[in-house]
Structure formats: structure tokens, C-alpha cells
Design an enzyme around this catalytic site. Structure first.
Site, PDB file in Angstrom:
ATOM      1  N   SER A 221      66.427  18.218  57.601  1.00 21.47           N
ATOM      2  CA  SER A 221      65.373  19.138  58.680  1.00 21.47           C
ATOM      3  C   SER A 221      66.289  19.145  59.145  1.00 21.47           C
ATOM      4  O   SER A 221      66.708  20.617  59.501  1.00 21.47           O
ATOM      5  CB  SER A 221      63.982  18.280  59.282  1.00 21.47           C
ATOM      6  OG  SER A 221      64.557  17.746  59.149  1.00 21.47           O
TER       7      SER A 221
ATOM      8  N   CYS B 132      46.885   8.424  44.317  1.00 23.29           N
ATOM      9  CA  CYS B 132      45.590   6.904  43.740  1.00 23.29           C
ATOM     10  C   CYS B 132      46.589   5.747  42.949  1.00 23.29           C
ATOM     11  O   CYS B 132      46.509   4.682  43.013  1.00 23.29           O
ATOM     12  CB  CYS B 132      45.198   7.274  42.730  1.00 23.29           C
ATOM     13  SG  CYS B 132      45.547   9.131  41.932  1.00 23.29           S
TER      14      CYS B 132
ATOM     15  N   ILE C 205      67.600  18.862  68.890  1.00 22.64           N
ATOM     16  CA  ILE C 205      68.248  19.910  68.586  1.00 22.64           C
ATOM     17  C   ILE C 205      66.647  21.590  68.544  1.00 22.64           C
ATOM     18  O   ILE C 205      67.390  22.724  68.394  1.00 22.64           O
ATOM     19  CB  ILE C 205      69.053  20.009  67.841  1.00 22.64           C
ATOM     20  CG1 ILE C 205      69.626  20.882  67.294  1.00 22.64           C
ATOM     21  CG2 ILE C 205      68.211  19.089  66.027  1.00 22.64           C
ATOM     22  CD1 ILE C 205      70.684  21.859  68.493  1.00 22.64           C
TER      23      ILE C 205
ATOM     24  N   ARG D 145      79.181   0.383  64.179  1.00 19.54           N
ATOM     25  CA  ARG D 145      80.319   1.207  63.400  1.00 19.54           C
ATOM     26  C   ARG D 145      80.089   2.296  65.139  1.00 19.54           C
ATOM     27  O   ARG D 145      81.328   3.222  65.494  1.00 19.54           O
ATOM     28  CB  ARG D 145      80.173   1.835  62.945  1.00 19.54           C
ATOM     29  CG  ARG D 145      78.418   2.630  62.590  1.00 19.54           C
ATOM     30  CD  ARG D 145      77.853   2.691  61.411  1.00 19.54           C
ATOM     31  NE  ARG D 145      76.564   3.407  61.164  1.00 19.54           N
ATOM     32  CZ  ARG D 145      75.105   2.766  61.547  1.00 19.54           C
ATOM     33  NH1 ARG D 145      75.487   1.673  61.895  1.00 19.54           N
ATOM     34  NH2 ARG D 145      74.546   3.319  61.276  1.00 19.54           N
TER      35      ARG D 145
ATOM     36  N   CYS E 222      75.571  28.662  52.113  1.00 18.01           N
ATOM     37  CA  CYS E 222      75.708  27.524  53.618  1.00 18.01           C
ATOM     38  C   CYS E 222      74.877  26.978  53.341  1.00 18.01           C
ATOM     39  O   CYS E 222      74.748  25.972  52.133  1.00 18.01           O
ATOM     40  CB  CYS E 222      73.909  28.698  54.180  1.00 18.01           C
ATOM     41  SG  CYS E 222      72.198  29.003  53.111  1.00 18.01           S
TER      42      CYS E 222
ATOM     43  N   LEU F 115      75.997  -1.080  66.698  1.00 19.74           N
ATOM     44  CA  LEU F 115      77.148  -1.592  66.920  1.00 19.74           C
ATOM     45  C   LEU F 115      78.151  -1.726  65.819  1.00 19.74           C
ATOM     46  O   LEU F 115      79.176  -1.852  66.673  1.00 19.74           O
ATOM     47  CB  LEU F 115      76.776  -2.993  67.804  1.00 19.74           C
ATOM     48  CG  LEU F 115      75.900  -2.251  69.060  1.00 19.74           C
ATOM     49  CD1 LEU F 115      75.624  -3.490  69.954  1.00 19.74           C
ATOM     50  CD2 LEU F 115      75.801  -1.381  70.079  1.00 19.74           C
TER      51      LEU F 115
ATOM     52  N   CYS G 252      70.370  32.544  53.452  1.00 20.23           N
ATOM     53  CA  CYS G 252      71.401  33.142  53.772  1.00 20.23           C
ATOM     54  C   CYS G 252      71.714  34.211  53.509  1.00 20.23           C
ATOM     55  O   CYS G 252      71.918  35.158  53.385  1.00 20.23           O
ATOM     56  CB  CYS G 252      72.294  32.173  53.673  1.00 20.23           C
ATOM     57  SG  CYS G 252      73.030  31.745  52.346  1.00 20.23           S
TER      58      CYS G 252
END
Lengths: 617, 564
Positions: free
Chosen positions: A119, A172, A95, A58, A157, A56, A432
Site C-alpha cells: 500500500s 466459514c 508517508i 542486517r 508505473c 539487527l 497512470c
């Protein structure tokens, strides 16, 4: 009035255009408002997320009463209240959903990313390349921001530059030999998932008996065997905790006394290190009744206070878990107080045991949540810049598009904004370029089909549902994205079982992303730090350049993003370490060019915690 | 204004359910629940300016004069992070055109007062912020109750007629209220900050050197180093000796061999690094062990020996007449600066108080904590001396000891190296004669965005003469272009650079006339972001605001700051 922006043909191309806004967070909210007020009329906006209190400060289209609702939907409603004539479609969805395929993307004249994670950025990049739709990519982090335009065959791209690897820690170090606060915090987050969340075998928190340092014999197969045995003997942490009804003192003793004593028994670990000191619950059980909550979250708590906080938060989380269904789990969320308190106290107790500096809850939150600060002003600046680029693109002036960086403070050339020319596509980009090929080294004897699919194709190459064919002349299918088929493959078998040898070639294909790549395999047995594959080479043929206007200058900064939980708008301006010799060419007058090239480039570690986050100005 | 969510239901994957339903983790009083909620809401920004920055913001009151898209966007970006209150002054009523490019003017309220409608919609953004409005023209208000304006933390104004602007600026200047003029005009964005003096304690530089004092080592540090004999340490302790100690020990040896000089040149530093790395232990086969602390020591050779000098900006502050002559009306900043100056001159013998923080380094916790304690104790000691000077000054000025809080003192000492004082020129000076910076920038680079500053000044002259902006009427466009050209000529003549008119292309004159004073929303949104950021800097006293003007060229996505 004859404003450029209001030239009738320009006005029409804007109002007739169909645009897609991916993300309705900090930048997305600003962008939607700007688009509508700039005359855009056909807008689709997609966001999977729901509204959180920490948005909130922004995301101005949301208010407190909207917390928990879909961002896309509320954003649309709020914009429509003041601009009822716009035609906005809100989609509360991921998406990545295959519904949004190449055909879907082709309906748009322009796609604008207002995303928060790498991603999704990668995915939209590929969809836009596949559909040949221009994309405006953007991001902000604190006072820093960036906007850049991407067009197939004309510019780089989003994936032309290698992504910086997220800093990861060997298992470890986390389980046996932490030496920095972050190691303890990672351990505490794992512990949360072991006790309350989704169990993940890679997130074990108990002593790792297979630590190569503890077993100097170095015989790998033996270690693996031992490991499996120990795992089988041990009940899952979750089961153990359930049987003990999440009794805080029992959990405390198991983690901080029993397990630590076990670690001490692995004496080879402590020949060069300071050994840990186990702590029993009886030592820290507090006599004082003052609640820890009275402490500022910015202060560093004592061991006793941490123990109390640990106990309190376990009880709270147990309560929450009981409110869930039978198989319910809790999800670690940095904005959830008990979850944060649990991680902070557990991390600090462990840090104390290992003689590591302890941190305030506030600091732990930053480190654990990988929080990137976010403010209204930077998002407003970035969203304003996006629309300026959008107008250029719709006005068929792609050559006027730039990659624009927003700096924290004025640079020596008195600029707050640094516009750079867009670079042409990289010929060796594995995304690309035409006919991309990638050569990787793996241990063919041990590297499994599942590892190929999950670690390399999905995680490294960013594919969603890969199909893999062995180029053996017979067209043998190694991996099929078709679920019905996948049952017939033994994912746990190594590549060698499929007659794959040193020099074998594979073709991996993602139907949704319309993306395929040839993978050359090299056999290799030596890997550093838990690595299971190494990228040796990338080749390809650059996409045909369609415009001569984009100058062939080099730029070694790029939009990047850290792999954080769920924060908005993160995008880091990052130096591409792979090509430090290249200098950024500034789009400026000659004498300023001179000025800037002299200005020294600085690397600054952004958040106090995450050294993988680099900022370059 | 915001959506009535009749058809929207909470999404299933509600990650944040706990806060709504369950009890909080601890028994918190109602007030602390509110606090906790605030902390959540503002979490992402607290990480930039801290609790104290947030407090300053929450105590701030901001005035916006004239409701433009740029103005309301600026206010929006101040209300979201939580300023205390805002007041909008505008006597105008909403037209269709206003509502078309301003998100905070409701198209259904055409004919109502802009100040009222914008205030109501803006206030909805954050219930913690209080809004007020005055539906009166700024010129009347200036006439009737000038004191109205002097109580604000910042006054933001859109474009005003020159007479009113100068009057407003002249009113605010002696009251030390910062004026932020902020507007967008076609593809041009312009911000002008006028403030007599603005002190910044936390300038947040992004390339700060650590304050390690290897050139003037702390006594206890020397003792501690002397108590450690690297040779006799066992393997574990040797590889866990903090790099600071290693650096210091090798530095002593180096100085003995080099007439007391530290390694200065690149070549010397290289030699010094090699000497350090030669100190890495070797195993039985003669292979160097993996000793990270030695690597760290070698890595820090370049930065650790930067001499501890007082930077020129700070020197100017310490020599400022306000620092030398403090009175009971001096601000805390100058009283602190005076104490700092005395420290530097006396106990500090030319050095600043120690910052007291140590960087992370490979070490066992025992020795790290010991080092930390040494540095912190010295920092506290230095701070105490400054504190004594400050108290003494306060009592001799008769303004009481409680005036400067310990927290402020601490922040001041820690940031002593980075203090800044910003003084812009007043509008009166600016309009009397241009600064050297403007002339230099404009005449030395024909591509400079300083051109747009010149054109904006010409637009103001145009408006003063013609009572309208150039290019407003299509049929007069060509005439306005030539009128503009003559205004630019006049301006250049008055600046004493008549030849510079050559640098003003017809294209640029066309461009500024063609936009017809229109506010393009995306430019306004951008400028709203920049202007709000500058206001936040002014309000919190953190980060350094632009010194004078900021120019944005939306056509080229370039920007320029100019000390006008």
C-alpha cells in the site's frame, strides 16, 4: 583521475540533487550509506517504524541499544557520525500523512523506495506520478531482489500490473471447517484479537451459524437475520473472558469443548467431512511439571504440551493487558513471545481437534507472521543497484535504466543478475493512464456506500481519502472526504438508495494523490466466495510517451509484495498470471537472448506456507 | 561510530516493549535468555540456512587482507549475520581518499592504521563477533609467519600485486582454505574463488522433484494400496483417498495394458490423466462430484513418473577416487559418500535411500499418517543401512564411530540427490593457461562480459610492469590506453587466440583506463553483498558457490560467472 562518476558536471548534479528515501529498513540503511558515499548531499529519509531486535542482523546502522527508537532518526545520526558533511533530514512519520503532498514531492529530483508493503508502494507511486518525479522501486526477499525505475509517461508505473490478490480464506472455513494448518493459525490470530486486541467483527472465532453449507435452504435474507440474532445474543468474547478473569481452563473449555460440540450439532457440515473431536481441559490438564520452554521452538509439541503453553501464555497476556490503560489493547506481534506462543498453542490444539497436522512454534511464526526471510547480503546488492540507477537518472540517461532482478543462484546463462528493458506504460492501467475508467459489477441493492469506500476505493484502488460524485448531470456527492460533511451520509445504505442503477457512472477522486477515475457500475447478483464486487474492465489512454529510447518490449514479471504485518524489505518477483503468453525480453546479446528464451520459467512457492507468494526466475 | 542518541527518545508506539520490561514467558536460565535473544536477532536468516548453518557461521573465522571499500563492505555483511571472528591485515594508514568512500574509515582518524580503525568500527556492528587486526603488510606477514593465514575458514583479499597474490594462493590451496579475491575497479566488479574442493550437502535446489518411488514402490505402500478398494469406499473416504494411492492404482492398470510401461509421452500422459478423472464419482444426476484428490492426482501425472535416476553430478561424486578410496584423513563427506555408494550398489539396487518426505495432499489424517509412516519407516531403514556402512568404514579405518553424527547422516541421506562438489582451478593453473570456458565465452560472444576478465588480467600485467594502475595520471591517459592494448595483445597471443584482439574495443580500453583504479562506492557495496554471500555459502556448506570467477559490469547492470 577522470572517473565517469567523477566528471565535474556529474559530480555536481549528484551533490546538488535533492533526493527522498522512503523507508529506513534493510535496504534503506544500505542505501543511505551508499548515497552519502557516492556524493549525494541533500537527502530526506522517512520511516514510521521503530527498531526491533530482529532488524539487527542486517540493518547495520542500528544496534541493540537503539531498539525502540525511530529508524529514520537513528539511521541519520549513524550516517552523520561518519559523514558529517551530508545534509540529511530524518522524518519519523507515515508517508501517508497529507503533509507529504504533491508539492512536497516536487522538491525532489528523485525518489527512492525502500519499502516493505504494497500500500505504501502504491501511494508513493501515485505521488511520484502526480509530481512527475522519477522513482526507483526496489525490494528483496531472501536471496531474491529487484530494482526498477519508474517515470511518468515513459515506463510502466508500479501499478500497471495487477496486484496478486492476497490469499484469503472464507470466514466459514476459518470458523467452522478448517482443513489446513493455516486455517487454524488464522483462527488463532483472530482469537488473540478477540481476547486481547482490537475487536473486529470480521474476525469472529465462534461457530458461524450462517454457513451456507449448514443451511442448505440458501435463503440469504433468513440467514442474515439468524446471524444477527445470534450475534446479539452472544456477548463479545472479550466481555466473556473478562467476566471469567481470563481463566485458562474456562477459555479452553469454551473454545475447544463447548464451541466444538456446537459445531458438531451443525450436522450438515460433517456429512462429507471428518467431524472434529472436542477436547475438555480435564483430559489434557498435565500432571507433569516440566516446563514447555525446555522444548526447542522447532519441535512439534504434544496436545498436553500445547494445552500447558496455551494456559501459560494466557496468563502472561492477561498480565500484560492489565498493565495497559483501561481501554488498552495488545497488538499481535510475531516477535512477542507470549503472543506467538498463544497463537501457536491455540492453532495446534484446534488442528488436533480437526485432525490437521500440527506445527512447531517456529513454523507457526513463519505462517502467522508471513515472514519473508531477509539478509544483509541481498540488501547490499539491491542498494548498490539502486544507486547505479540513480546515477543514470541524474546523468539524464534514463534510457540506460533497467529493471534488474537478483536471482538466488546462477541461471543457465551463467547470470546472477537479469536486467530487463523497462516497459512503456500500460494503456489500461487504472493509475497512470490518462482518463482511466474501471467497470465493476456489484449488487446495487446490497452494496453499501461504506463498502464502496472501504472495500473498493480504499482497499482495491488504494485511495486514501476518496471523494465520489455521481455522474447524473446534477453532480450529486456520494462520498466526501471532508469529515464535516461525512456525517450527513448514510454509509450503511446500499447504492440503490441513491438512485444508482445498472450503468450508472461515478467519478472517484483522491485529492492528495491527485488521482481520479471513472467507475462504471454493472448490476450483478451472483458472486463467488464472499466476494462483493468484480472488476470487469479497465480502460484508459496511455500517457504520452516522452522518450523513444525505451523499447516497447514486454515483460511479465513485476515487483510485488505480500500484505504482511510489519516486515522489512519484502518484495516478490512475481509472474503476472494475467499475461502468461508474453515473454520477457532480456537485455542481452543476441545469442544470450536465444539461450534465455529457451530456459524454462519456473514458479516456486517461496515460503512453505503462503501459496500466494510466487517466485519466478 | 554510531549515533549518540542524546536527542532521540523511544518512540511511543513501542511494539516490542515486553521483551525489555517484563519477565519472559517462562523461567529461563540466563543462557537460554541469551539464546532466545539470538534467535530473535537472527530470526530472518535462520529461515534460510537453519540453526546448523548459523552454527557453522558462528564457528567461522574470516581474514580480510587490505582495507578497501569492497573488503569492508564484504566483512560488514558477514559480521551482521554473526560469523565467529574476523581479522584485518593491512599495514597502510588512512588517507583522505580512503575515508571518502569507505564507511568504516573514520575521516577524523586520518593517519592511523586502516586495519585498526576498520576493525573497531566493524566490530560495533555485532557484539557477538570478535575482531582483531594486524598492522603489517601482507607480503611481510606471508614472509614471516605464513601459518598465520592457514587457520582461517575463508581468506578475503582485495587486489594484490601478482607476486603476492600467487604466493598467498599457493599457500592456502594445499590447506584447503578458500581464497576469495574480491575487488571493484571503476564500474567493474570482480570476484575469484579458489578452493581445491568444497562439498555441498544442502544445495537447496529450487526445482526438486518429490521422491515418491512410484517406479520402485515400497513394499508396504503396495500392500496398503492393495488393501484399499476405491469402488467400495463411501463418498467421504473416496474423496479423501490420498492422490498418491490413486496414482499408483491407475498406474497398475495402465501398466497391465501397456506391457508394463509407465505413461511416457505427452499423449500418453494426457490419456492417463483422462483415465484418472474418469474415476471421479458422479452424483445421482450423473454430474461429477467435487473430488480434489482426483484433481491432485491428475495434476501430478507429469512429475510423479519422473524416473528415479542418479543425477550425473551425483554419479561423478560416487565415482570420484576420493569416494572409492577413503582413508582416515578423508572428510566426513567422503566417508558418507562411500557409504552411500555401497548402498546404491547393494541394497538400493541402483536407487538412492528414500528421502522420506511426502508432499501435502487432500486426505483424511488417518491415511495420510499411515502413508507418512510407511515412507518414513523406509527412509529410516535405508538410512540405517548407510549408517552401517559408514560405521563399518570408520572402524576399519580406525577413526571411531562417533565421527559422523546421526544428524549429519540424516541430512546427507535426505539430500543425497542434490549433493555437489565444487572444484575450482588454482590461480597457478589460471595464470599458466586460460580455461576452455574462458576462451569459449570470450571468442563466441563479442558482447560477453568475459571481456572485462581479459581487461582485468591486462590491468594486472600493467601494474606488474609499471608499478601503477593505468589512467592514474590524466596526462598519461592516452598512452596508458595504448599500453593496455599491447598487454591485451600479449595476453591473447599467449592464449593462442591472437585474432581475438579485434573483440577488444577501444571504448572498453578507454573505459578501464579512465576509471583510474577508483573504487566507486555503489559498485563496492554491490560487490560486498555478492562476495559475502559467496563466503556464507563456503562457510555453511549450503547453496552452491560460483565456480571460479564472477564479473559485474556496472555500466550495463549485467553479470557473468566464469570457470576461469
Amino acid at each position: 583521475m577522470a572517473n565517469l562518476c567523477m566528471l565535474p558536471e556529474m559530480k555536481k548534479s549528484v551533490s546538488d540533487s535533492k533526493v527522498f528515501v522512503v523507508g529506513a529498513g534493510g535496504i534503506g540503511c544500505e542505501l543511505l550509506k551508499n548515497l552519502v558515499l557516492s556524493g549525494f548531499r541533500n537527502i530526506k529519509v522517512i520511516d514510521l517504524d521503530t527498531i526491533d531486535v530482529s532488524n539487527l542482523n542486517r540493518q547495520f546502522l542500528f544496534q541493540k541499544r537503539h531498539v525502540g527508537f525511530s529508524k529514520a532518526t537513528v539511521a541519520k545520526e549513524s550516517v552523520l557520525c561518519l559523514c558529517p558533511t551530508a545534509n540529511i533530514t530524518a522524518i519519523h512519520d507515515s508517508i501517508f500523512n497529507p503533509e507529504y503532498n504533491m508539492q512536497y514531492f516536487k522538491q525532489f529530483d528523485l525518489v527512492m523506495n525502500a519499502l516493505d508493503n504494497r500500500s505504501a508502494r502504491n501511494h508513493v507511486n501515485r505521488m511520484c506520478l502526480a509530481a512527475n518525479v522519477p522513482l526507483i522501486e526496489s525490494g528483496s526477499a531472501g536471496y531474491l531482489g529487484q530494482v526498477t525505475a519508474i517515470k511518468r509517461g515513459v515506463t510502466e508505473c508500479y501499478e500497471c500490473r495487477p496486484a496478486p490478490r492476497q490469499k484469503s480464506f472464507p470466514g466459514c472455513t476459518i470458523r467452522n471447517t478448517p482443513s489446513e494448518p493455516i486455517h487454524c493459525i488464522v483462527w488463532a490470530k483472530y482469537l488473540f484479537n478477540q481476547l486481547f486486541g482490537e475487536e473486529d467483527a470480521d474476525q469472529d472465532v465462534s461457530p458461524d451459524t450462517a454457513d451456507p453449507e449448514a443451511n442448505e435452504s440458501g435463503d440469504n435474507s433468513k440467514v442474515k437475520h439468524q446471524h444477527a440474532q445470534v450475534d446479539a445474543e452472544r456477548k463479545s468474547t472479550r466481555e466473556w473472558a473478562k467476566e471469567n478473569e481470563y481463566n485458562p481452563s474456562k477459555i479452553f473449555n469454551k473454545l475447544f469443548a463447548h464451541d466444538i460440540r456446537y459445531l458438531l450439532s451443525m450436522d450438515k457440515l460433517w456429512t462429507k467431512r471428518k467431524p472434529p473431536t472436542p477436547v475438555d481441559w480435564s483430559e489434557v490438564e498435565s500432571n507433569s511439571q516440566t516446563s514447555v520452554s525446555e522444548k526447542d521452538i522447532q519441535s512439534v509439541l504434544s496436545l498436553e504440551e500445547n494445552a500447558m503453553l496455551f494456559s501459560e501464555s494466557i496468563q502472561n497476556l492477561k498480565q500484560k493487558l492489565e498493565n495497559e490503560d483501561e481501554d488498552g489493547i495488545l497488538v499481535w506481534d510475531k516477535d512477542d513471545t507470549p503472543a506467538l506462543n498463544f497463537a501457536a498453542s491455540a492453532a495446534n490444539i484446534r488442528a488436533h481437534i480437526f485432525g490437521i497436522e500440527t506445527k512447531s512454534i517456529f513454523d507457526v511464526k513463519s505462517m502467522a507472521g508471513n515472514i519473508i526471510p531477509a539478509i544483509a547480503t541481498t540488501n547490499a546488492i539491491v542498494a548498490g543497484l539502486i544507486v547505479m540507477q540513480a546515477l543514470c537518472i541524474l546523468n539524464k540517461q534514463f534510457d540506460k535504466c533497467k529493471s534488474v532482478f537478483v536471482r538466488k543462484c546462477v541461471n543457465p546463462a551463467k547470470k546472477l543478475l537479469v536486467p530487463c528493458c523497462l516497459d512503456p506504460p500500460k494503456p489500461d492501467c487504472y493509475v497512470c493512464a490518462e482518463k482511466p475508467e474501471i467497470t465493476i459489477a456489484v449488487n446495487i441493492e446490497t452494496f453499501t456506500v461504506a463498502e464502496l469506500k472501504d472495500q473498493f476505493l480504499k482497499k482495491h484502488l488504494g485511495m486514501l481519502a476518496p471523494d465520489v460524485e455521481i455522474l447524473d448531470g446534477k453532480g450529486t456527492i456520494l462520498i466526501s472526504s471532508d469529515e464535516e460533511d461525512s456525517g450527513s451520509f448514510d454509509f450503511d445504505r446500499p447504492l440503490a438508495d441513491f438512485n444508482i442503477i445498472n450503468g450508472s457512472r461515478l467519478r472517484a477522486d483522491d485529492f492528495l494523490q491527485n488521482y481520479d477515475i471513472i467507475i462504471n457500475l454493472t448490476h450483478e447478483t451472483k458472486f463467488e466466495n464472499e466476494e462483493i464486487f468484480k472488476v470487469l474492465e479497465q480502460t484508459g489512454v496511455a500517457q504520452q510517451q516522452k522518450s523513444a529510447d525505451v523499447s516497447a518490449t514486454q515483460d511479465n514479471t513485476t515487483v510485488n509484495n505480500t500484505n504482511n504485518d510489519d516486515d522489512d524489505d519484502i518484495c516478490i518477483l512475481e509472474e503476472n498470471v494475467a499475461s502468461p503468453e508474453k515473454k520477457r525480453k532480456l537485455q542481452q546479446s543476441p545469442n544470450h537472448d536465444d539461450h534465455n528464451s529457451k530456459a524454462k520459467r519456473r514458479k516456486v512457492s517461496e515460503s512453505q506456507n503462503d501459496s500466494s507468494v510466487l517466485i519466478i526466475d | 561510530m554510531l549515533a549518540q542518541l542524546s536527542q532521540v527518545r523511544p518512540a511511543k508506539n513501542l511494539r516490542f516493549g515486553f521483551f525489555q520490561q517484563g519477565p519472559l514467558c517462562f523461567d529461563l536460565q540466563y543462557e537460554s535468555v541469551q539464546m532466545a535473544e539470538k534467535e530473535k536477532k537472527y530470526d530472518r536468516q535462520l529461515r534460510l540456512w537453519g540453526d546448523h548453518g548459523q552454527r557453522d557461521l558462528e564457528n567461522a573465522s574470516v581474514c580480510l587482507i587490505n582495507v578497501t571499500a569492497t573488503g569492508t563492505e564484504t566483512l560488514k555483511n558477514l559480521i551482521l549475520p554473526g560469523i565467529g571472528n574476523f581479522t584485518i591485515v593491512d599495514g597502510g594508514r588512512i588517507s583522505g581518499q580512503d575515508a571518502g568512500n569507505n564507511f568504516f574509515l573514520d575521516p577524523e582518524k586520518i593517519g592511523e592504521y586502516k586495519s585498526k580503525v576498520a576493525m573497531e568500527l566493524l566490530q560495533e556492528l555485532n557484539p557477538d563477533v570478535k575482531g582483531e587486526y594486524v598492522e603489517e603488510d601482507v607480503s611481510q606477514l606471508l614472509e614471516r609467519t605464513p601459518q598465520f593465514f592457514t587457520g582461517f575458514s575463508v581468506v578475503i583479499s582485495g587486489s594484490l600485486t601478482l607476486t603476492v597474490l600467487k604466493k598467498l594462493a599457493a599457500l592456502l590451496w594445499p590447506h584447503k582454505v578458500p581464497l576469495v579475491v574480491c575487488l571493484s575497479y571503476g564500474f567493474l566488479g570482480y570476484i575469484r574463488i579458489a578452493v581445491e574442493e568444497h562439498a555441498v550437502i544442502e544445495s537447496h535446489p529450487d526445482n526438486a522433484h518429490e521422491d515418491l518411488r512410484l517406479d520402485d514402490p515400497i513394499e508396504d505402500f503396495v500392500k496398503f494400496c492393495d488393501s484399499i478398494d476405491l469402488e467400495s469406499l463411501d463418498k467421504k473416504d473416496h474423496s479423501h483417498t490420498p492422490y498418491l494411492i490413486i496414482l499408483f492404482k491407475y498406474l497398475q492398470t495402465w501398466k497391465n495394458d501397456h506391457n508394463g510401461q509407465v505413461p511416457n509421452t505427452w499423449k500418453e500422459k494426457k490419456q492417463f490423466k483422462a483415465a484418472i478423472l474418469a474415476g471421479v464419482r458422479k452424483n445421482a444426476e450423473g454430474v461429477p462430484e467435487d473430488e480434489e484428490n482426483y484433481d491432485e492426482a491428475a495434476k501430478h501425472v507429469n512429475t510423479a513418473f519422473v524416473p528415479n535416476k542418479i543425477p550425473p553430478e551425483l554419479k561423478a561424486i560416487l565415482d570420484d577416487h576420493k569416494c572409492l578410496n577413503i582413508t582416515d584423513s578423508s572428510s566426513n563427506f567422503w566417508i558418507l559418500a562411500n557409504g552411500l555408494r555401497q548402498f546404491v550398489q547393494n541394497e538400493g539396487s541402483g536407487f538412492l535411500p528414500l528421502r522420506g518426505s511426502l508432499p501435502d495432499m487432500t486426505s483424511d489424517s488417518e491415511r495420510y499418517v499411515k502413508l507418512q509412516n510407511i515412507y518414513q519407516a523406509k527412509a529410516a531403514h535405508d538410512m540405517q543401512i548407510v549408517s552401517n556402512y559408514v560405521s563399518h568404514a570408520c572402524s576399519s579405518l580406525g577413526c571411531g564411530n562417533g565421527r559422523v553424527s546421526e544428524r549429519d547422516l540424516k541430512r546427507f541421506c535426505r539430500n543425497a540427490h542434490f549433493l555437489r562438489v565444487l572444484r575450482t582451478r588454482s590461480l597457478e593453473e589460471e595464470y599458466k593457461q586460460p580455461s576452455k570456458a574462458v576462451i569459449d565465452e570470450f571468442t563466441s560472444d563479442s558482447n560477453s562480459d568475459a571481456l572485462w576478465y581479459v581487461l582485468w588480467r591486462a590491468v594486472e600485467m600493467f601494474y606488474t610492469t609499471h608499478g601503477k594502475y593505468p589512467g592514474i595520471e590524466d596526462e598519461e591517459l592516452e598512452m596508458d590506453v595504448s599500453r593496455m592494448k599491447s598487454f591485451v595483445k600479449d595476453l591473447m597471443k599467449s592464449w593462442g587466440i591472437p585474432g581475438a584482439i579485434e573483440a577488444v574495443s577501444d571504448d572498453s580500453l578507454q573505459e578501464i583506463c579512465r576509471c583510474g583504479a577508483a573504487e566507486i562506492h555503489s559498485v563496492a557495496a554491490y560487490m560486498g553483498g555478492v562476495a559475502a554471500q559467496e563466503c556464507i555459502k563456503l562457510i555453511t556448506g549450503q547453496y552452491v558457490p560460483v565456480s571460479g570467477a564472477y564479473i559485474y559490469n556496472g555500466l550495463k547492470s549485467t553479470s557473468l560467472t566464469l570457470a576461469v
